[in-house]
Design an enzyme around this catalytic site. Sequence first.
Site, PDB file in Angstrom:
ATOM      1  CB  SER A   1       1.628   0.567   4.707  1.00 14.14           C
ATOM      2  OG  SER A   1       2.288   1.403   5.638  1.00 14.14           O
TER       3      SER A   1
ATOM      4  CG  MET B   1       6.135   9.317   8.005  1.00 17.52           C
ATOM      5  SD  MET B   1       4.821   9.016   9.186  1.00 17.52           S
ATOM      6  CE  MET B   1       3.703   8.038   8.184  1.00 17.52           C
TER       7      MET B   1
ATOM      8  CG  ASP C   1      -0.637   5.266   1.421  1.00 12.30           C
ATOM      9  OD1 ASP C   1      -1.110   4.556   2.315  1.00 12.30           O
ATOM     10  OD2 ASP C   1       0.488   5.823   1.483  1.00 12.30           O
TER      11      ASP C   1
ATOM     12  N   GLY D   1      -1.277   5.812  10.150  1.00 10.47           N
ATOM     13  CA  GLY D   1      -2.098   4.707   9.680  1.00 10.47           C
ATOM     14  C   GLY D   1      -3.447   4.740  10.380  1.00 10.47           C
TER      15      GLY D   1
ATOM     16  CG  MET E   1       4.672  10.929   3.659  1.00 13.73           C
ATOM     17  SD  MET E   1       3.635   9.890   4.707  1.00 13.73           S
ATOM     18  CE  MET E   1       4.530   8.347   4.582  1.00 13.73           C
TER      19      MET E   1
ATOM     20  CG  MET F   1      -1.105  10.900   0.039  1.00 10.60           C
ATOM     21  SD  MET F   1      -0.475   9.305   0.603  1.00 10.60           S
ATOM     22  CE  MET F   1      -1.189   9.152   2.242  1.00 10.60           C
TER      23      MET F   1
ATOM     24  CG  HIS G   1       3.550   1.840   0.974  1.00  6.79           C
ATOM     25  ND1 HIS G   1       3.527   2.558  -0.208  1.00  6.79           N
ATOM     26  CD2 HIS G   1       3.269   2.736   1.949  1.00  6.79           C
ATOM     27  CE1 HIS G   1       3.235   3.830   0.051  1.00  6.79           C
ATOM     28  NE2 HIS G   1       3.078   3.971   1.357  1.00  6.79           N
TER      29      HIS G   1
ATOM     30  CG  HIS H   1       4.570   7.451   0.782  1.00  2.00           C
ATOM     31  ND1 HIS H   1       3.380   7.294   1.482  1.00  2.00           N
ATOM     32  CD2 HIS H   1       4.610   8.753   0.400  1.00  2.00           C
ATOM     33  CE1 HIS H   1       2.736   8.455   1.505  1.00  2.00           C
ATOM     34  NE2 HIS H   1       3.470   9.355   0.873  1.00  2.00           N
TER      35      HIS H   1
ATOM     36  N   GLY I   1       0.654  10.809   7.279  1.00  2.00           N
ATOM     37  CA  GLY I   1       1.225  10.936   8.619  1.00  2.00           C
ATOM     38  C   GLY I   1       0.934   9.763   9.539  1.00  2.00           C
TER      39      GLY I   1
ATOM     40  CG  ASP J   1       4.122   4.702   4.807  1.00  2.00           C
ATOM     41  OD1 ASP J   1       3.908   5.402   3.801  1.00  2.00           O
ATOM     42  OD2 ASP J   1       3.381   3.767   5.156  1.00  2.00           O
TER      43      ASP J   1
HETATM   44  C1  DX5 Z   1      -0.051   7.287   5.926  1.00  2.00           C
HETATM   45  C2  DX5 Z   1       0.824   6.295   5.212  1.00  2.00           C
HETATM   46  C3  DX5 Z   1       0.133   5.031   4.865  1.00  2.00           C
HETATM   47  C4  DX5 Z   1      -0.401   4.232   6.042  1.00  2.00           C
HETATM   48  C5  DX5 Z   1      -1.690   3.621   5.569  1.00  2.00           C
HETATM   49  O1  DX5 Z   1       0.565   8.519   5.932  1.00  2.00           O
HETATM   50  O2  DX5 Z   1       1.299   6.862   4.000  1.00  2.00           O
HETATM   51  O3  DX5 Z   1       0.945   4.214   4.032  1.00  2.00           O
HETATM   52  O4  DX5 Z   1       0.446   3.235   6.517  1.00  2.00           O
HETATM   53  O5  DX5 Z   1      -2.304   2.989   6.645  1.00  2.00           O
HETATM   54  P1  DX5 Z   1      -3.782   2.438   6.612  1.00  2.00           P
HETATM   55  O6  DX5 Z   1      -3.856   1.411   5.532  1.00  2.00           O
HETATM   56  O7  DX5 Z   1      -3.931   1.869   7.969  1.00  2.00           O
HETATM   57  O8  DX5 Z   1      -4.689   3.609   6.354  1.00  2.00           O
HETATM   58 ZN    ZN Z   2       2.315   5.574   2.505  1.00  2.00          ZN
END
Ligand code: DX5
Ligand code: ZN
Length: 218
Positions: free
Chosen positions: A12, A41, A179, A148, A72, A141, A37, A70, A146, A39
Site C-alpha cells: 500500500s 480517500m 488489508d 495505516g 474509500m 478490511m 495497492h 481501493h 482510513g 488507497d
Molecule cells: C487503510 C488502508 C490500508 C493501509 C494499510 O485504510 O486501506 O491499505 O495502507 O496499512 P498497514 O499495512 O500499515 O495497516
Molecule cells: Zn487499502
Amino acid sequence: MEFKNDIKISPSILSADYASLKSEIEKVKLGGADMLHVDVMDGHFVPNISIGPPVVKSIRKSTDMFLDCHLMISNPYDYIDSFASSGADLIAFHVESNSDIGETIDKIISAGVKPALVLKPGTDAEVVFPYLSKIAMVLVMTVEPGFGGQSFMSDMLSKIKVIREKAEEVNPKLMIQVDGGIVPETAKLCVEAGADVLVSGSYIFGAEDTASAISSLR
Ligand code: DX5
Ligand code: ZN
C-alpha cells in the site's frame, strides 16, 4: 489476470514517500511485489484524504505493475470512468458506500476493469454473496479503513473463511484480499483462513530490506 505467485503481495503506497513515488514503486517491484495497492480517500467516507485519479495516471505512466485501487469514497459510481481512464487495473469499492452495488460493478466491467467489493469490519460477509460470481476479488478490511499502521482485528478471520467457502461453490477463482495490520504473523492466519492477496503498508515501506519483508509475508 494471471499472477505468478499463489499468495500475492500488494504494497500500500499510503505508507510510501509520495514525493519519491517512482522510486518507492520500483523498490517494491524489485522486491517481488505482485501488484500495487492505491488507497483513495475522500475525507468523507473516511476521516482522511489521500490521492485521486491524477496520481493514478502518473503512476500508470511510470510502471507496468498491476494497479489495485481501493476506493474509500462515498460515491464510487461517479468516479469509475475517471479511475478507469487513469489506468486502474482493478477497482475495489465499499458495499457501505452510497452507490448501487450492482450498477457500480457493471460500470467497472464496462470500463474494462476488474471489479472488487470491500467490507468494513462491521459488515457481514453475506452482503457480497449475491455478487460473488461477477467480481474478481473481495477485500476484507482487517482494520477500520482510513489510516495505516493500525492493529489487525483477528475476529475478521471467520469472515474470510465464510467467503472462501461460498466462493468454492460459485467462483473458485475469486481472490480474497486482506488489508490492515498485515505482518508475517497475521499474514499466516489470513492465508490459513483463505486469503490470497495481502496488502501491507507500514510493514513493507518501513522495512530496511524490502525484498525480505515481502518474502516474509509470503
Ligand atoms: C487503510 C488502508 C490500508 C493501509 C494499510 O485504510 O486501506 O491499505 O495502507 O496499512 P498497514 O499495512 O500499515 O495497516
Ligand atoms: Zn487499502
